[in-house]
Design an enzyme around this catalytic site. Structure first.
Site, PDB file in Angstrom:
ATOM      1  N   CYS A   2     -12.656  68.054 -16.262  1.00 48.51           N
ATOM      2  CA  CYS A   2     -11.460  67.393 -16.806  1.00 48.51           C
ATOM      3  C   CYS A   2     -11.754  65.994 -17.359  1.00 48.51           C
ATOM      4  CB  CYS A   2     -10.368  67.332 -15.753  1.00 48.51           C
ATOM      5  SG  CYS A   2      -9.935  68.936 -15.084  1.00 48.51           S
ATOM      6  N   HIS A  23      -5.671  61.924 -17.987  1.00 46.78           N
ATOM      7  CA  HIS A  23      -5.810  63.376 -17.873  1.00 46.78           C
ATOM      8  C   HIS A  23      -4.523  63.940 -17.278  1.00 46.78           C
ATOM      9  CE1 HIS A  23      -6.970  67.310 -16.821  1.00 46.78           C
ATOM     10  NE2 HIS A  23      -7.158  67.061 -15.535  1.00 46.78           N
ATOM     11  N   ASN A  54      -2.256  71.688 -16.821  1.00 46.99           N
ATOM     12  CA  ASN A  54      -3.534  70.979 -16.842  1.00 46.99           C
ATOM     13  C   ASN A  54      -4.501  71.782 -17.718  1.00 46.99           C
ATOM     14  OD1 ASN A  54      -6.085  69.990 -16.298  1.00 46.99           O
ATOM     15  ND2 ASN A  54      -5.792  69.850 -14.083  1.00 46.99           N
TER      16      ASN A  54
END
Ligand code: ACO
Length: 332
Positions: A126, A259, A289
């Site tokens: 990520c 993020h 996500n």
């Protein structure tokens, strides 16, 4: 090639953004119904309260990460008024590449109809986009490249265990891209990257390919509370470090684009930096996500909505498996 010390300083600047989401949008209600058929219980209320996620997009069986990346890249190129042939560097941040090798960046290069320029993948889960942007910035500043495509693209749905309700509700698929070009003025003001491999086990896909077979478990495993605790701490420290490097204050930030993992982590970071929540770019509610794709997706959506404008100061922050984390401070 390194820059001549006598030559004027060279910086990098984002000149275009683009993104792509697969057509299949899955709401919490859709997912709850699908999981119920497997005997897995969840609810829209639990997912929204704990994560802020209401919907995500899932890719179809025939698409690869390079397909998503290609659409996002073409949109970023159009925004920068460039053609694929103008590009001299391609970096794709992904943990879900088309195949073991070649890299998704090389496959993307061919899909864009170009050849010859450097192309490679960055794997920092990520944090991948922040890592890729930092590498591209360094290559531009030292004269190794002048017009880069930097992309985050993921098909995380393929790594999900739909019998594990604590992870399968969190992730989605998508791609985001920027064009990063050499410039006389910054652009990217400062970057900061970190990793701590001692925490590899709290967020991982432990399987691999060996002897013609998948060896180990190829589905995502996560210790959610451990990830939460680490993420909140490192996002604050990375933000403070990158601001100090650039000689800026948190109050100089127009937009915080962390993020997009979980609304509680994102709001916690903004609060620690004493930033009002209306400076926080939030797309996790609609995208889930999307790992390395989440920051450039959020950036592009806010640019195209007319919220983020040229001249504004942005703080991009990544955190993810590895454990990895980092930040990029930039003037658009
Ligand atoms: N629906 C309903 N109940 C659920 C679900 C679900 N989808 N998932 C877990 N639960 C239950 C658990 O079984 C548990 O029940 P129990 O108390 O009866 O055992 C209860 O909810 C609480 O579980 P916790 O894991 O303690 O829940 P928590 O409040 O910590 O929330 C979450 C879990 C959302 C994963 C949280 O830990 C978190 O946000 N962690 C950060 C991780 C993250 O964002 N990861 C994204 C990837 S990492 C990254 O991108 C950086």
């Amino acid at each position: 090639m390194t820059a001549n010390p006598a030559s004027p300083p060279r910086y990098s600047r984002i000149t275009g953004t683009g993104s792509f989401l697969p057509a299949r949008r899955v709401t919490n209600a859709d997912l709850t119904a699908e999981l119920a058929q497997r005997g897995v219980e969840t609810s829209d209320q639990w997912i929204v309260e704990r994560t802020g996620i209401s919907a995500r997009h899932f890719v179809d069986a025939d698409s690869q990460v390079s397909d998503l990346a290609a659409v996002a890249a073409r949109r970023a190129l159009a925004a920068a008024a460039l053609q694929p042939g103008d590009i001299d560097l391609i970096i794709v941040a992904t943990s879900t590449p088309d195949m073991v090798f070649p890299s998704s960046a090389c496959i993307l290069q061919a899909k864009l109809g170009i050849a010859g320029c450097a192309a490679f993948d960055v794997q920092a889960v990520c944090s991948g986009f922040v890592y890729a942007l930092t590498v591209a910035d360094a290559m531009i500043r030292t004269g190794s490249a002048s017009r880069a495509l930097v992309i985050g693209a993921e098909v995380f749905s393929r790594l999900l265990d739909f019998n594990d309700r604590s992870t399968c509700v969190l992730f989605g698929d998508g791609a985001g891209a920027v064009v990063l070009q050499a410039s006389d003025t910054p652009g990217i003001l400062a970057t900061e990257l970190h990793a701590d491999g001692r925490h590899a086990g709290i967020l991982c896909v432990p399987g691999t390919v060996s002897g013609g077979q998948v060896s180990g478990d190829p589905l995502l495993k996560m210790d959610g509370p451990a990830v939460f605790k680490l993420a909140v701490g490192v996002l604050e420290s990375a933000a403070r470090a990158v601001l100090a490097k650039a000689g800026r204050q948190a109050s100089d930030i127009d937009w915080l684009i962390p993020h997009q993992a979980n609304i509680r982590i994102m709001q916690g970071t903004a609060k620690k930096l004493r930033l009002p929540l209306d400076k926080l770019v939030v797309t996790v509610d609609q995208h889930g996500n999307t790992s390395a794709a989440s920051i450039p997706l959020a950036l592009d959506h806010a640019v195209r909505a007319g919220r983020i404008r040229p001249g504004q100061t942005l703080l991009l922050e990544g955190v993810g498996g590895g454990f990895t984390w980092g930040a990029v401070l930039l003037d658009l």
